[in-house]
Scaffold this motif. Structure first.
Motif, PDB file in Angstrom:
ATOM      1  N   LYS A  86      33.495  64.238  32.941  1.00  0.00           N
ATOM      2  CA  LYS A  86      32.376  64.545  32.001  1.00  0.00           C
ATOM      3  C   LYS A  86      31.946  63.243  31.447  1.00  0.00           C
ATOM      4  CE  LYS A  86      33.673  69.406  30.899  1.00  0.00           C
ATOM      5  NZ  LYS A  86      33.919  70.221  30.056  1.00  0.00           N
ATOM      6  N   GLU A  87      32.851  62.364  31.201  1.00  0.00           N
ATOM      7  CA  GLU A  87      32.481  61.192  30.593  1.00  0.00           C
ATOM      8  C   GLU A  87      31.668  60.306  31.433  1.00  0.00           C
ATOM      9  OE1 GLU A  87      35.992  59.220  28.964  1.00  0.00           O
ATOM     10  OE2 GLU A  87      36.505  60.618  27.298  1.00  0.00           O
ATOM     11  N   ASN A  88      32.303  60.053  32.700  1.00  0.00           N
ATOM     12  CA  ASN A  88      31.650  59.523  33.850  1.00  0.00           C
ATOM     13  C   ASN A  88      30.306  59.948  33.929  1.00  0.00           C
ATOM     14  OD1 ASN A  88      31.502  57.529  35.621  1.00  0.00           O
ATOM     15  ND2 ASN A  88      32.451  58.459  37.326  1.00  0.00           N
ATOM     16  N   LEU A  89      29.973  61.338  33.864  1.00  0.00           N
ATOM     17  CA  LEU A  89      28.694  61.868  34.318  1.00  0.00           C
ATOM     18  C   LEU A  89      27.841  61.395  32.930  1.00  0.00           C
ATOM     19  CD1 LEU A  89      26.921  63.989  35.843  1.00  0.00           C
ATOM     20  CD2 LEU A  89      27.971  65.842  34.502  1.00  0.00           C
ATOM     21  N   ALA A  90      28.316  61.501  31.803  1.00  0.00           N
ATOM     22  CA  ALA A  90      27.169  61.323  30.568  1.00  0.00           C
ATOM     23  C   ALA A  90      26.973  59.581  30.987  1.00  0.00           C
ATOM     24  CB  ALA A  90      28.236  61.275  29.490  1.00  0.00           C
ATOM     25  N   VAL A  91      27.838  58.883  31.191  1.00  0.00           N
ATOM     26  CA  VAL A  91      27.367  57.433  31.411  1.00  0.00           C
ATOM     27  C   VAL A  91      26.256  57.387  32.820  1.00  0.00           C
ATOM     28  CG1 VAL A  91      28.167  55.080  32.382  1.00  0.00           C
ATOM     29  CG2 VAL A  91      29.694  56.340  30.773  1.00  0.00           C
ATOM     30  N   TRP A  92      26.449  58.005  33.713  1.00  0.00           N
ATOM     31  CA  TRP A  92      25.599  57.867  34.994  1.00  0.00           C
ATOM     32  C   TRP A  92      24.233  58.610  34.517  1.00  0.00           C
ATOM     33  CZ3 TRP A  92      26.055  54.626  38.445  1.00  0.00           C
ATOM     34  CH2 TRP A  92      26.973  54.315  38.954  1.00  0.00           C
ATOM     35  N   GLU A  93      24.487  59.771  33.470  1.00  0.00           N
ATOM     36  CA  GLU A  93      23.030  60.289  33.095  1.00  0.00           C
ATOM     37  C   GLU A  93      22.079  59.370  32.066  1.00  0.00           C
ATOM     38  OE1 GLU A  93      24.411  64.091  31.719  1.00  0.00           O
ATOM     39  OE2 GLU A  93      24.121  64.927  33.646  1.00  0.00           O
ATOM     40  N   GLU A  94      23.238  58.626  31.227  1.00  0.00           N
ATOM     41  CA  GLU A  94      22.230  57.462  30.345  1.00  0.00           C
ATOM     42  C   GLU A  94      21.760  56.650  31.323  1.00  0.00           C
ATOM     43  OE1 GLU A  94      21.288  56.017  27.029  1.00  0.00           O
ATOM     44  OE2 GLU A  94      21.970  58.098  27.431  1.00  0.00           O
ATOM     45  N   LYS A  95      22.567  56.076  32.345  1.00  0.00           N
ATOM     46  CA  LYS A  95      21.849  54.908  33.111  1.00  0.00           C
ATOM     47  C   LYS A  95      20.591  55.611  33.846  1.00  0.00           C
ATOM     48  CE  LYS A  95      26.078  52.643  34.452  1.00  0.00           C
ATOM     49  NZ  LYS A  95      26.809  52.004  35.698  1.00  0.00           N
TER      50      LYS A  95
END
Length: 695
Positions: free
Chosen positions: A678-687
């Motif tokens: 979930k944290e990783n997905l949040a970073v990719w979505e921010e990118k």
């Protein structure tokens, strides 16, 4: 080879040497009073020799190029009552009709009598001029003029001239048809070639040399005729000279030798002069009344020489080269007739029969040879007729494309070569065969030209299309909007290739205009690109230096301060600009160095990841190229899909643990993994959000 060079005795000695023994040496024996028997025999043999002069020769036509020579005196034999000698001649040696093969030789010898160099023309190599190219014909003509006597090459020169003019005429017709098919006016047509000019120059030299030769020959023929007429008068005068019979006889033999070496005379005077000479020789023998011993000595000498001539003729009868044998046989007949006197009566019939038989054998072999030649010419005629039929067949076949016509043209060229290499045809068929060949080729050429004439309309349409492209190229050659104009210029270049042919007279001109406009534009593009390349190389050198500095950079250990330092270095790096395509590996090295610096900072992992991403976006942003950002966009979308898929899979797996306590290590591990995703997905979505802001 002279007339006497062919003869040798059994010991290998030249007959010429034996004939060099003077007549004076033969008459040094005591001369007795003449008797009627020897006189009659001598006169009979002389009359027989005189009769061998062929009356048919008097009908020879004078060669047009040979000057006429005036006058010859023919002293007729008396028509009065027969003397005893004349009666003896008619009784003992009646004049027999000559065989055809003997007449043929004597006619040829009469033709050569005007100019003894004419013998050389019989030795010229017989060549197939019909199969030669125009250049080969010119070379052959030049070689003949340089290496042979001009008066001997008339026949091959005329054949070469006919063949050359025929071939040039065919080319001339093709050029004229092409000229007219392109819209030319017939009255304006003219065509020549360096080869034609060369041939004309050689022919002019030939005519000049030939005219000079005949001018000299005319003088010599007149002089020789006057000399021979004077000799006849001198022989007539011997009858009135009061001197010792030995002296008179010696004078007579000297005059005979002078007669033999007097040189050629006009052809139309030849028979008359010889008949007159023989007539007065007879009269002199009648007057002289030679004694029997001297008569027998002369008869024996003449018999020995004639037997050697016969031996040589019989050797020639075995020679397979019939033309060479016939030419030498002519010389032998001339020697028999002109150089030698009578033989004893008992040998006359026998030796003449031997000589005549050998002559007939050579003549028959020669006729057989020409019969074989005629058969070969007939076979060549069949070949050429078959080739003409093929040309006519090719001409019938209608095609409608340029390539198909080009293929047909190659076929016709091959058939033309076959035709010229097929050899000679019978003379009576030569003109008709040549005319039929030219007609077949002409028919093909007319159909070909009709086809290409129909293409002219399309070619003028193509011309207008290409002129339109030229206008586009010239209007945009100075345009600086390279991004817009470059694709346009490439497109019109491609269109030019597919338009097709234009009229030949315009082709080079319009191509040069179009090429000049395109080159002008792309030269500007290349100059601009070279300038940009230089800037990128300078940027690469600066970034290399900055990268070296970054390796030695030491952080302070204060997070905020170190973060600012890294941002400054990143901004400085981006400000240096783009590097050449083949040097972009340096960007990866810089990112690795920055990542190492970020790893030393005591910041939240997500925050660091975003800072690094923002720096990366700075390097990916190119003013004239979005491909790098597009690639990054696709990459992030793919990663988001992958993380979401993995997260869904983990959550589905967790349902299998519904009855298990969350304190279970396995469950804890799954829950932790779900949280990380979930944290990783949040970073990719921010990118992805940051990336969309740049579009």
């Amino acid at each position: 080879m002279s007339e006497k060079d062919n003869l040798q005795d059994a010991d290998g000695n030249d007959i010429l040497k034996k004939e060099a023994i003077t007549q004076e040496e033969r008459v040094t024996e005591d001369l007795n009073a003449p008797n009627e028997e020897s006189t009659a025999a001598e006169a009979t043999e002389i009359a027989e020799t005189s009769a061998s002069v062929d009356d048919a020769n008097s009908s020879e036509e004078t060669t047009p190029d040979t000057p006429e020579t005036e006058g010859v005196v023919d002293t007729p034999i008396s028509s009065g009552p027969e003397s005893e000698i004349e009666k003896s001649i008619s009784d003992e040696a009646p004049v027999k009709k000559k065989d055809t093969y003997v007449e043929e030789i004597e006619e040829s010898n009469a033709e050569d009598a005007e100019d003894d160099s004419n013998v050389e023309r019989h030795n010229l190599e017989d060549k197939d001029y019909h199969s030669m190219s125009m250049e080969q014909l010119a070379d052959e003509f030049e070689s003949l003029l340089k290496n042979k006597k001009v008066q001997t090459i008339k026949s091959p020169v005329e054949e070469i001239k006919t063949e050359f003019n025929s071939k040039f005429s065919e080319i001339l017709e093709e050029k004229k048809e092409d000229f007219l098919s392109e819209g030319g006016n017939e009255i304006d047509f003219f065509y020549s070639s360096p080869l034609k000019k060369r041939f004309n120059s050689i022919y002019n030299d030939y005519r000049t040399n030939l005219n000079a030769y005949y001018k000299t020959l005319e003088t010599n023929l007149k002089s020789n005729l006057e000399k021979r007429l004077r000799i006849i008068e001198d022989i007539k005068g011997l009858l009135n000279v009061e001197e010792n019979i030995n002296t008179t006889y010696k004078h007579f033999k000297d005059l005979q030798e002078e007669w033999r070496t007097a040189g050629p005379i006009p052809r139309d005077k030849y028979n008359n002069a010889w008949n007159t000479y023989h007539h007065h020789v007879e009269i002199f023998y009648d007057f002289l009344h030679l004694n029997r011993d001297l008569r027998d000595m002369d008869f024996k000498h003449n018999l020995d020489q004639k037997l050697k001539i016969i031996d040589r003729a019989e050797e020639l009868a075995k020679d397979d080269n019939s033309n060479r044998a016939f030419r030498e046989l002519q010389v032998l007949h001339k020697m028999w007739k002109e150089d030698l006197g009578p033989v004893d009566k008992e040998h006359r019939e026998a030796i003449w029969e031997r000589f005549s038989n050998a002559t007939k054998t050579i003549h028959d072999k020669r006729q057989a040879y020409y019969a074989d030649v005629d058969k070969a010419h007939e076979a060549n005629l069949e070949k050429k007729q078959a080739i003409i039929a093929k040309i006519e067949e090719v001409a019938k076949d209608d095609v409608s494309s340029h390539q198909a016509w080009q293929n047909k043209i190659k076929v016709i060229e091959g058939l033309r070569t076959e035709f010229f290499n097929a050899g000679k045809v019978p003379i009576k068929m030569n003109e008709a065969t040549w005319a039929k060949f030219k007609g077949a080729v002409r028919t093909f050429n007319k159909k070909k030209n009709t086809f290409y004439k129909s293409l002219k309309k399309d070619q003028y349409i193509n011309l207008q299309k290409k002129l339109d492209l030229i206008k586009i190229a010239e209007d945009n050659k100075d345009n600086d909007d390279f991004e817009t104009v470059t694709p346009l210029m490439k497109k019109i270049q491609n269109d030019w290739k597919h338009i097709g042919h234009v009229p030949r007279k315009d082709s080079d001109k319009i191509w040069k205009r179009f090429k000049a406009a395109c080159n002008h534009y792309f030269d500007k593009v290349n100059a601009e690109r070279n300038a940009a390349d230089k800037e990128q190389l300078d940027a690469f050198e600066s970034k290399t230096k900055l990268l070296d500095e970054l390796k030695d950079l030491k952080l302070s250990g204060v997070a905020e301060q170190d973060l600012e330092t890294i941002k400054q270095k990143t901004e400085e790096w981006n400000a240096l600009g783009q590097v050449p395509q083949n040097k972009r590996f340096i960007e990866g090295k810089f990112n690795k160095s920055v990542d190492a610096l970020f790893n030393n900072l005591k910041l939240d992992k997500s925050e660091v990841e975003m800072i690094k991403f923002e720096n990366k976006l700075e390097s990916l942003s190119q003013p004239d190229d979005t491909r790098l950002l597009d690639n990054e966009h696709h990459f992030i979308r793919k990663k988001i899909d992958e993380v979401r898929g993995e997260l869904n899979q983990l959550e589905n797996n967790l349902q299998f643990f519904s009855n298990i306590d969350e304190s279970n290590p396995l469950v804890k591990d799954v829950l932790k993994n779900i949280e990380n995703h979930k944290e990783n997905l949040a970073v990719w979505e921010e990118k992805f959000k940051k990336l969309k802001e740049l579009y």
